[in-house]
Design a protein around this motif. Structure first.
Motif, PDB file in Angstrom:
ATOM      1  N   PHE A  89       0.794  -1.266  -0.026  1.00  0.00           N
ATOM      2  CA  PHE A  89       0.158  -0.012  -0.100  1.00  0.00           C
ATOM      3  C   PHE A  89       0.722   1.320   0.032  1.00  0.00           C
ATOM      4  CE2 PHE A  89      -2.608  -3.197   1.829  1.00  0.00           C
ATOM      5  CZ  PHE A  89      -3.712  -3.067   1.101  1.00  0.00           C
ATOM      6  N   TYR A  90       1.854   1.063  -0.396  1.00  0.00           N
ATOM      7  CA  TYR A  90       2.957   2.081  -0.671  1.00  0.00           C
ATOM      8  C   TYR A  90       3.758   2.124  -1.935  1.00  0.00           C
ATOM      9  CZ  TYR A  90       6.170  -1.246   1.061  1.00  0.00           C
ATOM     10  OH  TYR A  90       6.991  -2.267   1.260  1.00  0.00           O
ATOM     11  N   ALA A  91       4.399   3.220  -2.470  1.00  0.00           N
ATOM     12  CA  ALA A  91       5.233   3.282  -3.887  1.00  0.00           C
ATOM     13  C   ALA A  91       6.279   2.447  -3.281  1.00  0.00           C
ATOM     14  CB  ALA A  91       5.550   4.524  -4.065  1.00  0.00           C
ATOM     15  N   VAL A  92       6.473   1.409  -4.336  1.00  0.00           N
ATOM     16  CA  VAL A  92       7.802   0.557  -3.974  1.00  0.00           C
ATOM     17  C   VAL A  92       8.718   0.857  -5.215  1.00  0.00           C
ATOM     18  CG1 VAL A  92       8.742  -1.805  -4.512  1.00  0.00           C
ATOM     19  CG2 VAL A  92       6.229  -1.455  -3.310  1.00  0.00           C
ATOM     20  N   ASN A  93      10.150   0.881  -4.755  1.00  0.00           N
ATOM     21  CA  ASN A  93      11.201   1.304  -5.617  1.00  0.00           C
ATOM     22  C   ASN A  93      11.249   0.138  -6.696  1.00  0.00           C
ATOM     23  OD1 ASN A  93      13.808   1.430  -6.853  1.00  0.00           O
ATOM     24  ND2 ASN A  93      14.622   2.453  -5.150  1.00  0.00           N
ATOM     25  N   PRO A  94      11.383   0.514  -8.114  1.00  0.00           N
ATOM     26  CA  PRO A  94      11.199  -0.571  -9.011  1.00  0.00           C
ATOM     27  C   PRO A  94      12.466  -1.532  -9.080  1.00  0.00           C
ATOM     28  CG  PRO A  94      11.520   1.599 -10.148  1.00  0.00           C
ATOM     29  CD  PRO A  94      11.537   1.858  -8.492  1.00  0.00           C
ATOM     30  N   ILE A  95      13.611  -0.946  -8.539  1.00  0.00           N
ATOM     31  CA  ILE A  95      14.805  -1.921  -8.629  1.00  0.00           C
ATOM     32  C   ILE A  95      15.026  -2.677  -7.389  1.00  0.00           C
ATOM     33  CG2 ILE A  95      17.147  -2.027  -9.031  1.00  0.00           C
ATOM     34  CD1 ILE A  95      16.804   0.260 -10.836  1.00  0.00           C
ATOM     35  N   ILE A  96      15.213  -1.886  -6.261  1.00  0.00           N
ATOM     36  CA  ILE A  96      15.514  -2.768  -4.881  1.00  0.00           C
ATOM     37  C   ILE A  96      14.787  -1.815  -3.852  1.00  0.00           C
ATOM     38  CG2 ILE A  96      17.602  -1.377  -4.467  1.00  0.00           C
ATOM     39  CD1 ILE A  96      18.636  -4.147  -3.332  1.00  0.00           C
ATOM     40  N   GLU A  97      14.127  -2.593  -2.855  1.00  0.00           N
ATOM     41  CA  GLU A  97      13.425  -2.142  -1.759  1.00  0.00           C
ATOM     42  C   GLU A  97      14.114  -3.001  -0.653  1.00  0.00           C
ATOM     43  OE1 GLU A  97      10.516   0.682   0.214  1.00  0.00           O
ATOM     44  OE2 GLU A  97      11.326   0.546  -2.049  1.00  0.00           O
ATOM     45  N   CYS A  98      14.382  -2.376   0.525  1.00  0.00           N
ATOM     46  CA  CYS A  98      14.934  -2.829   1.902  1.00  0.00           C
ATOM     47  C   CYS A  98      13.674  -2.395   2.904  1.00  0.00           C
ATOM     48  CB  CYS A  98      16.151  -2.481   1.968  1.00  0.00           C
ATOM     49  SG  CYS A  98      17.337  -2.992   0.811  1.00  0.00           S
ATOM     50  N   GLY A 152      14.769  -9.384  13.969  1.00  0.00           N
ATOM     51  CA  GLY A 152      15.936  -9.710  13.437  1.00  0.00           C
ATOM     52  C   GLY A 152      15.807 -10.263  11.997  1.00  0.00           C
ATOM     53  N   HIS A 153      14.863 -10.021  11.208  1.00  0.00           N
ATOM     54  CA  HIS A 153      14.620 -10.547   9.900  1.00  0.00           C
ATOM     55  C   HIS A 153      14.705  -9.035   8.923  1.00  0.00           C
ATOM     56  CE1 HIS A 153      13.059 -13.816  11.508  1.00  0.00           C
ATOM     57  NE2 HIS A 153      12.981 -14.671  10.273  1.00  0.00           N
ATOM     58  N   LEU A 154      15.335  -9.362   7.972  1.00  0.00           N
ATOM     59  CA  LEU A 154      15.558  -8.318   6.601  1.00  0.00           C
ATOM     60  C   LEU A 154      14.838  -8.649   5.443  1.00  0.00           C
ATOM     61  CD1 LEU A 154      16.944  -5.520   5.943  1.00  0.00           C
ATOM     62  CD2 LEU A 154      18.584  -6.976   5.110  1.00  0.00           C
ATOM     63  N   GLU A 155      14.098  -7.863   4.751  1.00  0.00           N
ATOM     64  CA  GLU A 155      13.322  -8.309   3.651  1.00  0.00           C
ATOM     65  C   GLU A 155      14.083  -7.207   2.593  1.00  0.00           C
ATOM     66  OE1 GLU A 155       9.340  -7.702   3.956  1.00  0.00           O
ATOM     67  OE2 GLU A 155       8.977  -9.285   5.291  1.00  0.00           O
ATOM     68  N   VAL A 156      14.468  -7.928   1.452  1.00  0.00           N
ATOM     69  CA  VAL A 156      14.729  -7.284   0.115  1.00  0.00           C
ATOM     70  C   VAL A 156      13.872  -7.492  -1.087  1.00  0.00           C
ATOM     71  CG1 VAL A 156      16.814  -6.903  -1.151  1.00  0.00           C
ATOM     72  CG2 VAL A 156      17.000  -7.151   1.163  1.00  0.00           C
TER      73      VAL A 156
END
Length: 74
Positions: free
Chosen positions: A40-49, A56-60
């Motif tokens: 529900f937000y604008a996502v960077n078209p190449i990479i989003e962290c 303790g989790h990281l999403e890319v």
């Protein structure tokens, strides 16, 4: 068929994710799957962290399609 116990619980909803796999590198786990969640937000078209759902989790998010989730293995 062997099943690996992972730190990714049902809170991620990964039982519904198509074509996912888990890779373990020593004390780290990387889960790769297609992104199936509605954002529900604008996502960077190449990479989003972003921080993960669990501590303790990281999403890319790569190319608005592939989701990589990094965590510690137990």
């Amino acid at each position: 068929m062997t099943t690996m116990n992972s730190t990714f619980g049902s809170r991620f909803g990964l039982e519904y994710a198509p074509t996912s796999f888990l890779v373990r590198f020593g004390k780290r786990e990387v889960l790769v799957c297609r992104d199936f969640r509605k954002r529900f937000y604008a996502v960077n078209p190449i990479i989003e962290c972003d921080t993960g759902v669990q501590p303790g989790h990281l999403e890319v998010l790569l190319f608005s399609r592939w989701l990589l989730i990094f965590s510690k293995a137990h």
